[in-house]
Design an enzyme around this catalytic site. Structure first.
Site, PDB file in Angstrom:
ATOM      1  N   LYS A  10       0.784  -1.241   0.005  1.00  0.00           N
ATOM      2  CA  LYS A  10      -0.112  -0.161   0.000  1.00  0.00           C
ATOM      3  C   LYS A  10       0.986   1.213   0.093  1.00  0.00           C
ATOM      4  CE  LYS A  10       0.736   1.540   4.509  1.00  0.00           C
ATOM      5  NZ  LYS A  10       1.579   2.788   4.781  1.00  0.00           N
ATOM      6  N   VAL A  97      12.413  -5.712   1.925  1.00  0.00           N
ATOM      7  CA  VAL A  97      11.610  -5.492   3.127  1.00  0.00           C
ATOM      8  C   VAL A  97      11.908  -4.075   3.253  1.00  0.00           C
ATOM      9  CG1 VAL A  97      11.680  -5.959   5.490  1.00  0.00           C
ATOM     10  CG2 VAL A  97      12.105  -7.684   3.900  1.00  0.00           C
ATOM     11  N   ASP A 152      -2.066  -0.811  10.669  1.00  0.00           N
ATOM     12  CA  ASP A 152      -2.220  -0.823   9.226  1.00  0.00           C
ATOM     13  C   ASP A 152      -2.217  -2.026   8.734  1.00  0.00           C
ATOM     14  OD1 ASP A 152       0.369  -1.161   9.383  1.00  0.00           O
ATOM     15  OD2 ASP A 152       1.096   0.257   7.872  1.00  0.00           O
TER      16      ASP A 152
HETATM   17  O1  C5P Z   1      -0.287  -0.308  15.778  1.00  0.00           O
HETATM   18  P1  C5P Z   1       1.131  -0.544  15.262  1.00  0.00           P
HETATM   19  O2  C5P Z   1       1.728  -1.721  16.117  1.00  0.00           O
HETATM   20  O3  C5P Z   1       1.618  -0.587  13.917  1.00  0.00           O
HETATM   21  O4  C5P Z   1       2.010   0.553  15.879  1.00  0.00           O
HETATM   22  C1  C5P Z   1       3.404   0.580  16.255  1.00  0.00           C
HETATM   23  C2  C5P Z   1       3.903   1.732  17.015  1.00  0.00           C
HETATM   24  O5  C5P Z   1       3.821   3.008  16.322  1.00  0.00           O
HETATM   25  C3  C5P Z   1       3.005   2.131  18.131  1.00  0.00           C
HETATM   26  O6  C5P Z   1       3.488   1.501  19.342  1.00  0.00           O
HETATM   27  C4  C5P Z   1       3.071   3.720  18.228  1.00  0.00           C
HETATM   28  O7  C5P Z   1       4.286   3.968  18.921  1.00  0.00           O
HETATM   29  C5  C5P Z   1       3.309   4.169  16.987  1.00  0.00           C
HETATM   30  N1  C5P Z   1       2.193   4.559  16.191  1.00  0.00           N
HETATM   31  C6  C5P Z   1       1.400   5.673  16.711  1.00  0.00           C
HETATM   32  N2  C5P Z   1       0.341   6.306  16.037  1.00  0.00           N
HETATM   33  C7  C5P Z   1      -0.473   5.631  15.442  1.00  0.00           C
HETATM   34  C8  C5P Z   1       0.229   4.124  14.895  1.00  0.00           C
HETATM   35  C9  C5P Z   1       1.216   3.828  15.558  1.00  0.00           C
HETATM   36  O8  C5P Z   1       2.000   6.480  17.507  1.00  0.00           O
HETATM   37  N3  C5P Z   1      -1.414   5.879  14.673  1.00  0.00           N
END
Ligand code: C5P
Length: 357
Positions: A10, A97, A152
Site C-alpha cells: 500500500k 523488506v 495498518d
Molecule cells: O499499531 P502498530 O503496532 O502498527 O504501531 C506501532 C507503533 O507505532 C506504536 O507502538 C506507536 O508507538 C506508533 N503509532 C502511533 N500512532 C499510530 C500508529 C502507530 O504512535 N496511529
C-alpha cells in the site's frame, strides 16, 4: 494442497498526524491505496488436537516466530474461532523488506485469507457454523483481530482506496480511483517509525499544537477527503471499466483526466511525516524531487513519502512517464519498482493464486 495468496503493498495518498495521545498512539487521517506489487504467502492448515504454527521465509530478515504479524494474526484467528490446527505459513518476499509499504501488515491479512481457505471458511460458501457464526459477524470480528495485530493491518481486509482514521485501524472503503501508474523508490536509508513519531511529538510541542486543535484539524481533513470523493467518480466514467482493470500496457489515465486530479486531492494532499523525516534524511527529499520532475512533460500527478518511509512513490498518467521516473532514479543508484494502483474489485479477484480446498 496449500493455498497461495497475493499480499499486496500500500501507499498513503496523504497522511495527517495529530498530537500524541495519552495511550501513546497518534490519531491519523489518511487515505490508503493498494498497489499491484505483492509478496506471496502460502498457507497449509489442518485441524489437529493442539495448535502448532510453523513459519518460514526466503528472506532471512523476516522473523519466523510469534513476533511475525502473520503468525500473530493466525494465532488470534484460531483462538477467536475456537479451532486448534497445525498451520504452516511460507512468506515469499518478492518485494524488498521496506518501510512505508505495509508489507508485514499485508502478510498478516494474506495469512488469514489462506487460513480461511484451508479451513473452508469463505464469504461465498454461504455457510454459518458454531465457530464462525454468520460471515458478516466473522467479517467484523476479523477487522477487530487485524487492529490488534497492527494499526495498518485492517486496511488490507478492505483493499482499493480506503479512508483510515483513529490510529489508522478504523477503515472505510472509498470509491475506487481508476488505476494509475506508480513508481515506488526504495532507498537504502532506513527510517525508524518510533523515532519519526518522537520527532513529530517534539514538533507538536514546539508549535504548541493542542489535542483539541489537532482533533479539529483531522476532522476537517476527513471531511475534505469525503467531499472530494463524493463527487469524484460519476457513473460510467470509471476509466478502468466495471472490472477495475485495463488491458496490459494501456495508459491508464486514457482520454479521461485522472481521478486523482478530478477529485482535487492531488492539489492538497501531503504526508506530515515528511516534515520530520526529510530534515533527518535530506536524500529522501531529493528522491521525491526526482520522482516529481515538476515543470516537465513527464511530471508526476503526485509524489510523496509513503507512511514514515523510507519508501517513496510517484503516480503518473502514462507508462512512459513512469518509466522516465525510473530512468531518473537509476543514475542516483536508487532502486525502483514500476507498478500500478490496484482497485478493490481486482484486489479481491486476484488475491488467491492457488486454492487448496
Ligand atoms: O499499531 P502498530 O503496532 O502498527 O504501531 C506501532 C507503533 O507505532 C506504536 O507502538 C506507536 O508507538 C506508533 N503509532 C502511533 N500512532 C499510530 C500508529 C502507530 O504512535 N496511529
Amino acid at each position: 494442497m496449500p493455498t497461495a495468496v497475493r499480499s499486496h503493498a500500500k501507499i498513503n495518498l496523504g497522511l495527517y498526524i495529530g498530537a500524541p495521545r495519552p495511550d501513546g498512539f497518534h490519531a491519523l487521517t489518511t487515505v490508503y491505496q493498494t498497489l499491484e506489487m505483492y509478496d506471496v504467502v502460502t498457507v497449509t492448515a489442518r485441524p489437529a488436537a493442539a495448535t502448532a504454527l510453523r513459519l518460514t521465509s526466503n528472506d532471512s530478515r523476516v522473523p519466523t516466530d510469534s513476533r511475525n504479524t502473520a503468525w500473530k494474526m493466525v494465532a488470534l484467528a484460531l483462538d477467536e474461532l475456537g479451532i486448534t490446527a497445525e498451520v504452516e505459513i511460507a512468506i515469499d518476499k518478492r518485494l524488498p523488506v521496506q518501510g512505508g509499504l505495509g508489507a508485514g501488515s499485508a502478510n498478516a491479512v494474506a495469512a488469514l485469507v489462506g487460513l480461511e481457505s484451508e479451513l473452508g471458511i469463505a464469504q461465498n460458501s454461504g455457510a454459518s457454523s458454531p465457530e464462525l457464526g454468520t460471515w458478516d459477524s466473522w467479517s467484523s470480528r476479523r477487522l477487530q483481530i487485524a487492529a490488534q495485530v497492527g494499526s495498518d493491518v485492517p486496511l488490507f481486509l478492505i483493499g482499493g482506496t480506503i479512508l483510515g482514521l483513529d490510529r489508522g485501524q478504523e477503515v472505510y472503503p472509498l470509491p475506487d480511483l481508476e488505476p494509475v501508474w506508480c513508481v515506488v523508490a526504495m532507498p537504502e536509508t532506513g527510517v525508524s517509525t518510533p523515532r519519526a513519531f518522537a520527532d513529530w511529538d517534539a514538533l507538536c510541542a514546539a508549535e504548541g499544537l493542542t489535542q483539541q486543535a489537532s482533533a479539529d484539524k483531522l476532522k476537517e481533513l476527513s471531511r475534505a477527503y469525503a467531499s472530494a470523493f463524493a463527487g469524484a467518480i460519476p457513473e460510467g466514467r470509471q476509466g478502468a471499466g466495471s472490472s477495475g482493470v485495463l488491458p496490459e500496457g494501456e495508459d491508464l489515465a486514457g482520454p479521461h483526466e485522472s481521478a486523482l486530479v478530478r477529485t482535487g486531492i492531488s492539489s492538497w494532499i501531503q504526508n506530515d511525516f515528511e516534515r520530520v523525516v526529510f530534515p533527518q534524511h535530506p536524500s529522501l527529499a531529493e528522491i521525491k524531487r526526482l520522482l516529481w520532475a515538476s515543470d516537465t512533460p513527464e511530471a508526476a500527478l503526485h509524489a510523496s513519502l509513503s507512511g514514515s518511509g523510507s519508501a517513496l512513490f510517484g503516480l503518473y498518467r502514462t507508462c512512459g512517464d513512469a518509466e522516465a521516473a525510473c530512468e531518473r532514479l537509476r543514475p542516483a543508484g536508487i532502486r525502483s519498482h514500476l507498478t500500478r494502483t490496484l482497485p478493490r474489485s481486482a484486489y479481491w479477484r486476484e488475491m488467491l493464486l492457488q486454492e487448496g480446498h
